[in-house]
Motif scaffolding. Structure first.
Motif, PDB file in Angstrom:
ATOM      1  N   VAL A  32      -0.928   5.105   5.635  1.00  0.00           N
ATOM      2  CA  VAL A  32      -0.353   4.865   6.959  1.00  0.00           C
ATOM      3  C   VAL A  32      -1.187   3.800   7.651  1.00  0.00           C
ATOM      4  CG1 VAL A  32       0.719   7.139   7.196  1.00  0.00           C
ATOM      5  CG2 VAL A  32      -1.643   6.804   7.917  1.00  0.00           C
ATOM      6  N   GLU A  33      -0.708   3.303   8.761  1.00  0.00           N
ATOM      7  CA  GLU A  33      -1.370   2.175   9.426  1.00  0.00           C
ATOM      8  C   GLU A  33      -2.863   2.397   9.676  1.00  0.00           C
ATOM      9  OE1 GLU A  33      -0.316  -0.950   9.745  1.00  0.00           O
ATOM     10  OE2 GLU A  33       1.364  -0.157   8.626  1.00  0.00           O
ATOM     11  N   ARG A  51      -6.068   0.174   7.608  1.00  0.00           N
ATOM     12  CA  ARG A  51      -6.989  -0.717   8.309  1.00  0.00           C
ATOM     13  C   ARG A  51      -8.432  -0.570   7.849  1.00  0.00           C
ATOM     14  NH1 ARG A  51      -5.158   1.214  13.448  1.00  0.00           N
ATOM     15  NH2 ARG A  51      -2.975   0.734  13.373  1.00  0.00           N
ATOM     16  N   ARG A  52      -8.726   0.383   6.989  1.00  0.00           N
ATOM     17  CA  ARG A  52     -10.089   0.524   6.465  1.00  0.00           C
ATOM     18  C   ARG A  52     -10.482  -0.750   5.727  1.00  0.00           C
ATOM     19  NH1 ARG A  52     -10.515   6.074   3.271  1.00  0.00           N
ATOM     20  NH2 ARG A  52     -12.615   5.306   3.007  1.00  0.00           N
ATOM     21  N   LEU A  53     -11.759  -0.877   5.422  1.00  0.00           N
ATOM     22  CA  LEU A  53     -12.225  -2.047   4.678  1.00  0.00           C
ATOM     23  C   LEU A  53     -11.977  -1.828   3.185  1.00  0.00           C
ATOM     24  CD1 LEU A  53     -15.615  -2.707   6.488  1.00  0.00           C
ATOM     25  CD2 LEU A  53     -13.461  -3.941   6.764  1.00  0.00           C
ATOM     26  N   SER A  59       0.847  -1.193   0.000  1.00  0.00           N
ATOM     27  CA  SER A  59       0.000   0.000   0.000  1.00  0.00           C
ATOM     28  C   SER A  59       0.879   1.238   0.000  1.00  0.00           C
ATOM     29  CB  SER A  59      -0.881   0.013   1.256  1.00  0.00           C
ATOM     30  OG  SER A  59      -1.667  -1.142   1.313  1.00  0.00           O
ATOM     31  N   VAL A  60       0.612   2.155  -0.942  1.00  0.00           N
ATOM     32  CA  VAL A  60       1.428   3.365  -1.005  1.00  0.00           C
ATOM     33  C   VAL A  60       0.625   4.647  -0.849  1.00  0.00           C
ATOM     34  CG1 VAL A  60       3.405   2.427  -2.263  1.00  0.00           C
ATOM     35  CG2 VAL A  60       1.441   3.245  -3.529  1.00  0.00           C
ATOM     36  N   ALA A  61      -0.597   4.694  -1.349  1.00  0.00           N
ATOM     37  CA  ALA A  61      -1.371   5.936  -1.262  1.00  0.00           C
ATOM     38  C   ALA A  61      -2.862   5.644  -1.258  1.00  0.00           C
ATOM     39  CB  ALA A  61      -1.030   6.856  -2.430  1.00  0.00           C
ATOM     40  N   ILE A  62      -3.576   6.482  -0.526  1.00  0.00           N
ATOM     41  CA  ILE A  62      -5.032   6.401  -0.453  1.00  0.00           C
ATOM     42  C   ILE A  62      -5.581   7.699  -1.017  1.00  0.00           C
ATOM     43  CG2 ILE A  62      -6.999   6.299   1.112  1.00  0.00           C
ATOM     44  CD1 ILE A  62      -5.211   4.532   2.918  1.00  0.00           C
ATOM     45  N   PHE A  63      -6.616   7.587  -1.861  1.00  0.00           N
ATOM     46  CA  PHE A  63      -7.174   8.747  -2.527  1.00  0.00           C
ATOM     47  C   PHE A  63      -8.643   8.928  -2.184  1.00  0.00           C
ATOM     48  CE2 PHE A  63      -3.474   7.602  -4.875  1.00  0.00           C
ATOM     49  CZ  PHE A  63      -2.914   8.820  -5.241  1.00  0.00           C
ATOM     50  N   ASN A  64      -9.028  10.179  -2.026  1.00  0.00           N
ATOM     51  CA  ASN A  64     -10.425  10.533  -1.803  1.00  0.00           C
ATOM     52  C   ASN A  64     -11.153  10.373  -3.129  1.00  0.00           C
ATOM     53  OD1 ASN A  64     -12.660  12.624  -2.015  1.00  0.00           O
ATOM     54  ND2 ASN A  64     -12.236  12.683   0.184  1.00  0.00           N
ATOM     55  N   GLY A  65     -12.245   9.652  -3.137  1.00  0.00           N
ATOM     56  CA  GLY A  65     -12.963   9.376  -4.381  1.00  0.00           C
ATOM     57  C   GLY A  65     -13.663  10.581  -4.973  1.00  0.00           C
TER      58      GLY A  65
END
Length: 124
Positions: free
Chosen positions: A89-90, A94-96, A74-80
């Motif tokens: 980050v940790e 942990r989101r689904l 996992s490298v990046a999370i984006f707002n849809g």
């Protein structure tokens, strides 16, 4: 929060729910480009189904022949909604997240189909 998407959701399976499908997929693909096409995307199954948040994972290949994915990271999370990202980050990892992912080439193919391009498969 109750999951809004099925646990195995992918961009293909949710297209009927997504607002402005072509633009959404184009933005996802644009965010995937920074990872040298060796990446995949997973959807947050407990975010807005019309514009779900998504996780980009870099793909690392095995050392023996370099063809099989040894593990995704996992490298990046984006707002849809905004398609703005933050490092994974940790707490956010942990989101689904959906159990299925789509690789760069599959997302690229989906965007072409949404734009009305005919996909030609060549036999090898």
């Amino acid at each position: 929060m109750k999951p809004a998407l099925p646990p195995d959701a992918t961009l293909v399976t949710i297209m009927g729910l997504v607002d402005n499908q072509t633009e959404y997929v184009r933005a996802v693909l644009g965010n995937m480009r920074g990872y040298d096409k060796d990446c995949q995307v997973r959807l947050s199954i407990n975010s807005n189904p019309r514009r779900p948040d998504y996780l980009i994972e870099a793909l690392f290949y095995d050392a023996i022949d370099g063809e099989d994915v040894a593990h995704p990271q996992s490298v990046a999370i984006f707002n849809g909604r905004t398609h703005k990202g933050a490092l994974a980050v940790e707490d956010t990892k942990r989101r689904l997240w959906s159990s299925h992912a789509m690789r760069f080439e599959a997302v690229q193919r989906l965007l072409g189909e949404l734009r009305g391009l005919r996909v030609v498969e060549f036999a090898t």
